[in-house]
Design an enzyme around this catalytic site. Sequence first.
Site, PDB file in Angstrom:
ATOM      1  N   GLU A   1      52.796 -40.084 -23.182  1.00  0.00           N
ATOM      2  CA  GLU A   1      54.518 -39.380 -23.440  1.00  0.00           C
ATOM      3  C   GLU A   1      54.735 -39.802 -24.577  1.00  0.00           C
ATOM      4  O   GLU A   1      55.742 -40.462 -24.761  1.00  0.00           O
ATOM      5  CB  GLU A   1      55.243 -39.950 -22.134  1.00  0.00           C
ATOM      6  CG  GLU A   1      54.908 -39.365 -20.725  1.00  0.00           C
ATOM      7  CD  GLU A   1      55.827 -39.551 -19.730  1.00  0.00           C
ATOM      8  OE1 GLU A   1      56.944 -40.321 -20.267  1.00  0.00           O
ATOM      9  OE2 GLU A   1      55.793 -39.103 -18.781  1.00  0.00           O
TER      10      GLU A   1
ATOM     11  N   GLU B   1      51.002 -36.146 -15.002  1.00  0.00           N
ATOM     12  CA  GLU B   1      51.690 -36.943 -14.287  1.00  0.00           C
ATOM     13  C   GLU B   1      52.966 -36.090 -13.966  1.00  0.00           C
ATOM     14  O   GLU B   1      53.351 -35.330 -14.634  1.00  0.00           O
ATOM     15  CB  GLU B   1      52.314 -37.957 -15.345  1.00  0.00           C
ATOM     16  CG  GLU B   1      53.036 -39.134 -14.391  1.00  0.00           C
ATOM     17  CD  GLU B   1      53.794 -40.151 -15.230  1.00  0.00           C
ATOM     18  OE1 GLU B   1      52.618 -40.732 -16.117  1.00  0.00           O
ATOM     19  OE2 GLU B   1      54.854 -40.395 -15.391  1.00  0.00           O
TER      20      GLU B   1
HETATM   21  C1  IDC Z   1      57.439 -46.624 -15.017  1.00  0.00           C
HETATM   22  C2  IDC Z   1      56.714 -47.455 -13.863  1.00  0.00           C
HETATM   23  C3  IDC Z   1      57.575 -48.631 -13.641  1.00  0.00           C
HETATM   24  C4  IDC Z   1      57.611 -49.408 -15.313  1.00  0.00           C
HETATM   25  C5  IDC Z   1      57.967 -48.413 -16.204  1.00  0.00           C
HETATM   26  C6  IDC Z   1      57.938 -48.754 -17.690  1.00  0.00           C
HETATM   27  O1  IDC Z   1      56.860 -47.108 -12.481  1.00  0.00           O
HETATM   28  O2  IDC Z   1      57.058 -49.961 -13.200  1.00  0.00           O
HETATM   29  O3  IDC Z   1      58.439 -50.488 -15.276  1.00  0.00           O
HETATM   30  O4  IDC Z   1      57.344 -47.315 -16.193  1.00  0.00           O
HETATM   31  O5  IDC Z   1      57.065 -49.249 -18.158  1.00  0.00           O
HETATM   32  C7  IDC Z   1      56.822 -41.889 -16.927  1.00  0.00           C
HETATM   33  C8  IDC Z   1      55.880 -42.847 -17.299  1.00  0.00           C
HETATM   34  C9  IDC Z   1      55.559 -44.116 -16.583  1.00  0.00           C
HETATM   35  C10 IDC Z   1      56.568 -44.489 -15.657  1.00  0.00           C
HETATM   36  C11 IDC Z   1      57.307 -43.241 -14.823  1.00  0.00           C
HETATM   37  C12 IDC Z   1      58.254 -43.522 -13.891  1.00  0.00           C
HETATM   38  O6  IDC Z   1      54.824 -42.225 -17.783  1.00  0.00           O
HETATM   39  O7  IDC Z   1      54.864 -45.159 -17.320  1.00  0.00           O
HETATM   40  O8  IDC Z   1      56.260 -45.492 -14.928  1.00  0.00           O
HETATM   41  N1  IDC Z   1      57.503 -42.138 -15.571  1.00  0.00           N
HETATM   42  O9  IDC Z   1      59.391 -44.020 -14.680  1.00  0.00           O
HETATM   43  N2  IDC Z   1      57.442 -40.933 -17.286  1.00  0.00           N
HETATM   44  C13 IDC Z   1      58.277 -40.341 -16.615  1.00  0.00           C
HETATM   45  C14 IDC Z   1      58.347 -41.138 -15.661  1.00  0.00           C
END
Ligand code: IDC
Length: 342
Positions: A171, A263
């Site tokens: 991302e 995702e």
């Molecule tokens: C989140 C994880 C969380 C972590 C966070 C930051 O669920 O445990 O603390 O990242 O590292 C994304 C990202 C993905 C995110 C997810 C939900 O690719 O890493 O995971 N998310 O927030 N993009 C949109 C949402």
Amino acid sequence: MAWLRSVAVSAAAVVVLPLASVTTAGAALPAGSPAAVNGQLKVCGVQLCNKDGKAIQLRGMSTHGIQWYQQCAKSQWWDALQNDWKADVVRVAMYVAAKEDGYETNPRKFTDLVHGYIEEATRRGLYVLVDWHQLDPGDPNVYTAKAKTFFKEIAARHKDKTNIIYDIANEPNHVSWPKIKSYAEQLIPVIRAEDPDSLIISGTNGWSTFGHSDEQDPSVVLNNKVNATNFMYSFHFYAKEHRDDYVSVLDKVSSKVPVFVTEFGTQEATGDGPNDFAMAQKYIDLMKRKKISWTNWNFSDDERSGAVFKEGTCSGTSFSGTSKLKPAGVWVRDIVRSADQW
Ligand code: IDC
């Protein structure tokens, strides 16, 4: 390692390589499995096609960050993914940043971990999407050298497999599209030098929304495409937060370029909070109609609503069925399991 093995590289030549560096194409793919039936993927027009040139849709799950949830990936977790969920693809989310406890903290350990996921996915006949999960900082160029080192080894080791997909940037955020494109055009040749026919994906600006989350028009990407073949763009969404305007962007871009939704969640962008299944269904219907492949976030027991398993599930051995699932898991399992679109 004393074991040696002969590998035919062409009708005329035979080389001897250490066993550890050898993988045999498709040898371990179980008959009838998604990866055995569909073989080497190829982009055809704006679609993803199988080895016979037929447009297909792959559906499956993303792991949570493997630095935090490796304990989930036991044999029963894989059994659930393969046999109960009947997934086609697993995305292996390898965070990069040291501040997220990722690859940077121990490149050798994480590369070996990813090799392990790839081998297990192969034994189970699943496609495996290797996700360079850069997130913070959002500019993938911060990690170009590290990404080259990682993907060179992954591609060299697994180049003979037909079930591997490379995602070089999860991302990108706070970075312009031309900079992402430039990064992609540096990474792609490194992978292709090892694995010429592989499918490669990259994220787009605005957290893989073709710039929409940055209030940019997707034409910025569409008018300045990555110079590569067998390449797809990723699109991400979280349905509670990303509404009809995002559905329209996905619809628009997927008519112009090949798109893989690597995702998505049914919740807020935190991966937590209430689910909006009605909104998520709009995306599912669109992706089904246009055969856009997807992996859902995520196949872990994190406390957030978007992790499909109830907390504590990964410390046990029971993953199949619905009793261990949160509502998002019950919902998405049904869709992954439903009759294949291939
Ligand atoms: C989140 C994880 C969380 C972590 C966070 C930051 O669920 O445990 O603390 O990242 O590292 C994304 C990202 C993905 C995110 C997810 C939900 O690719 O890493 O995971 N998310 O927030 N993009 C949109 C949402």
